[in-house]
Write a protein that holds these residues in place. Sequence first.
Motif, PDB file in Angstrom:
ATOM      1  N   GLY A  68       0.819  -1.215   0.000  1.00 58.21           N
ATOM      2  CA  GLY A  68       0.000   0.000   0.000  1.00 58.21           C
ATOM      3  C   GLY A  68       0.848   1.259   0.000  1.00 58.21           C
ATOM      4  O   GLY A  68       0.569   2.213  -0.742  1.00 58.21           O
ATOM      5  N   ALA A  69       1.896   1.262   0.807  1.00 58.81           N
ATOM      6  CA  ALA A  69       2.769   2.444   0.883  1.00 58.81           C
ATOM      7  C   ALA A  69       3.542   2.645  -0.411  1.00 58.81           C
ATOM      8  O   ALA A  69       3.745   3.779  -0.856  1.00 58.81           O
ATOM      9  CB  ALA A  69       3.732   2.300   2.061  1.00 58.81           C
ATOM     10  N   TRP A  70       3.982   1.547  -1.034  1.00 61.35           N
ATOM     11  CA  TRP A  70       4.715   1.648  -2.298  1.00 61.35           C
ATOM     12  C   TRP A  70       3.817   2.221  -3.397  1.00 61.35           C
ATOM     13  O   TRP A  70       4.248   3.074  -4.174  1.00 61.35           O
ATOM     14  CB  TRP A  70       5.231   0.280  -2.708  1.00 61.35           C
ATOM     15  CG  TRP A  70       6.025   0.293  -3.983  1.00 61.35           C
ATOM     16  CD1 TRP A  70       7.334   0.636  -4.140  1.00 61.35           C
ATOM     17  CD2 TRP A  70       5.538  -0.038  -5.287  1.00 61.35           C
ATOM     18  NE1 TRP A  70       7.701   0.526  -5.456  1.00 61.35           N
ATOM     19  CE2 TRP A  70       6.622   0.119  -6.190  1.00 61.35           C
ATOM     20  CE3 TRP A  70       4.302  -0.455  -5.783  1.00 61.35           C
ATOM     21  CZ2 TRP A  70       6.500  -0.135  -7.548  1.00 61.35           C
ATOM     22  CZ3 TRP A  70       4.175  -0.708  -7.138  1.00 61.35           C
ATOM     23  CH2 TRP A  70       5.262  -0.540  -8.008  1.00 61.35           C
ATOM     24  N   SER A  77       3.398  10.235  -4.647  1.00 60.97           N
ATOM     25  CA  SER A  77       4.679  10.706  -4.092  1.00 60.97           C
ATOM     26  C   SER A  77       4.660  10.806  -2.574  1.00 60.97           C
ATOM     27  O   SER A  77       5.319  11.673  -1.986  1.00 60.97           O
ATOM     28  CB  SER A  77       5.052  12.068  -4.699  1.00 60.97           C
ATOM     29  OG  SER A  77       5.214  11.957  -6.088  1.00 60.97           O
ATOM     30  N   ARG A  78       3.907   9.928  -1.923  1.00 59.99           N
ATOM     31  CA  ARG A  78       3.858   9.898  -0.463  1.00 59.99           C
ATOM     32  C   ARG A  78       4.923   8.935   0.055  1.00 59.99           C
ATOM     33  O   ARG A  78       4.893   7.746  -0.252  1.00 59.99           O
ATOM     34  CB  ARG A  78       2.487   9.447   0.022  1.00 59.99           C
ATOM     35  CG  ARG A  78       1.342  10.368  -0.356  1.00 59.99           C
ATOM     36  CD  ARG A  78       0.022   9.750   0.067  1.00 59.99           C
ATOM     37  NE  ARG A  78      -1.124  10.534  -0.396  1.00 59.99           N
ATOM     38  CZ  ARG A  78      -2.382  10.086  -0.382  1.00 59.99           C
ATOM     39  NH1 ARG A  78      -2.645   8.861   0.088  1.00 59.99           N
ATOM     40  NH2 ARG A  78      -3.369  10.845  -0.837  1.00 59.99           N
ATOM     41  N   LYS A  79       5.842   9.461   0.836  1.00 63.99           N
ATOM     42  CA  LYS A  79       6.916   8.637   1.356  1.00 63.99           C
ATOM     43  C   LYS A  79       6.640   8.261   2.807  1.00 63.99           C
ATOM     44  O   LYS A  79       6.100   9.047   3.575  1.00 63.99           O
ATOM     45  CB  LYS A  79       8.250   9.373   1.250  1.00 63.99           C
ATOM     46  CG  LYS A  79       8.683   9.641  -0.185  1.00 63.99           C
ATOM     47  CD  LYS A  79      10.035  10.337  -0.216  1.00 63.99           C
ATOM     48  CE  LYS A  79      10.483  10.582  -1.654  1.00 63.99           C
ATOM     49  NZ  LYS A  79      11.797  11.266  -1.715  1.00 63.99           N
ATOM     50  N   SER A  80       7.030   7.056   3.157  1.00 67.59           N
ATOM     51  CA  SER A  80       6.868   6.565   4.522  1.00 67.59           C
ATOM     52  C   SER A  80       7.926   5.502   4.775  1.00 67.59           C
ATOM     53  O   SER A  80       8.667   5.104   3.862  1.00 67.59           O
ATOM     54  CB  SER A  80       5.471   5.967   4.720  1.00 67.59           C
ATOM     55  OG  SER A  80       5.314   4.809   3.918  1.00 67.59           O
TER      56      SER A  80
END
Length: 266
Positions: A68-70, A77-80
């Motif tokens: 999901g994060a990838w 462009s949401r980084k975590s």
Amino acid sequence: MDTLQVIILAIVQGLTEFLPISSSAHLILVPVFTAWEDQGLAFDLAVHLGSLMAVVAYFRREIVAMAGAWSASLLHSRKSQDSRLAWAILWGTVPVGLAGLAFKGVVETELRSPIVIAISLICFGLLLGWADYRRRGSRSEYDLQWKDILVVGCAQALALIPGTSRSGITITAALFMGLSREGASRFSFLLSIPVTTLAVGLQVLELVTTPGAATDWSAMLWGVVLSGISAYLCIHYFLSFIRRIGMQPFVVYRIGLGLLLLILFL
């Protein structure tokens, strides 16, 4: 394949895939020390599929979070932490993929001797012992930097040499880069997912393009099941074991096995 051969090879693959002692070395050596013929491509596919299912099942929550994060990092462009770890696993797979394409023929024909395995077991075992004793840090797999990913990814390419151990060399490299024992091991196990998926895919392609290949479906099924169960248990207990004791018992085992091979085959 008889029942005993299926059981032993499946359990050997499941256990040694994630222990830093080289699964490829043990699968090569089992026929050397027995009268069994080579187990064949179909069974190799089955036991690797079992190992893949085990690591996916064990890290299922992390995999879902990373997926999901990838996707969010790619689309929005949401980084975590999870997206960075997902990208680390993907980029860390590139070197071994390129090396596999370039040196597959050499590895399969020139490097499968007991002497090569013995030297790899001893040399990379000593390197693992040094990294565990003097170089380990406290960072987790979520703290990886680009330099760490490059070093561990390139180290993974060395696992094409039988006796090196994919998990062993990646754990060694991660320890040298300052990860903790558990962080290095978890990243190594997660890094196995795309590599094993690619290996299984290539084996499937080779199998379906081989004319007249006979398949023992019962042996394959038991290979998947036994390899998967033993691999899952191995991951669980290995992470607990190294947290308390460390890598040195595996170093001793590698050196002992390597010396035994040198005595027998030199």
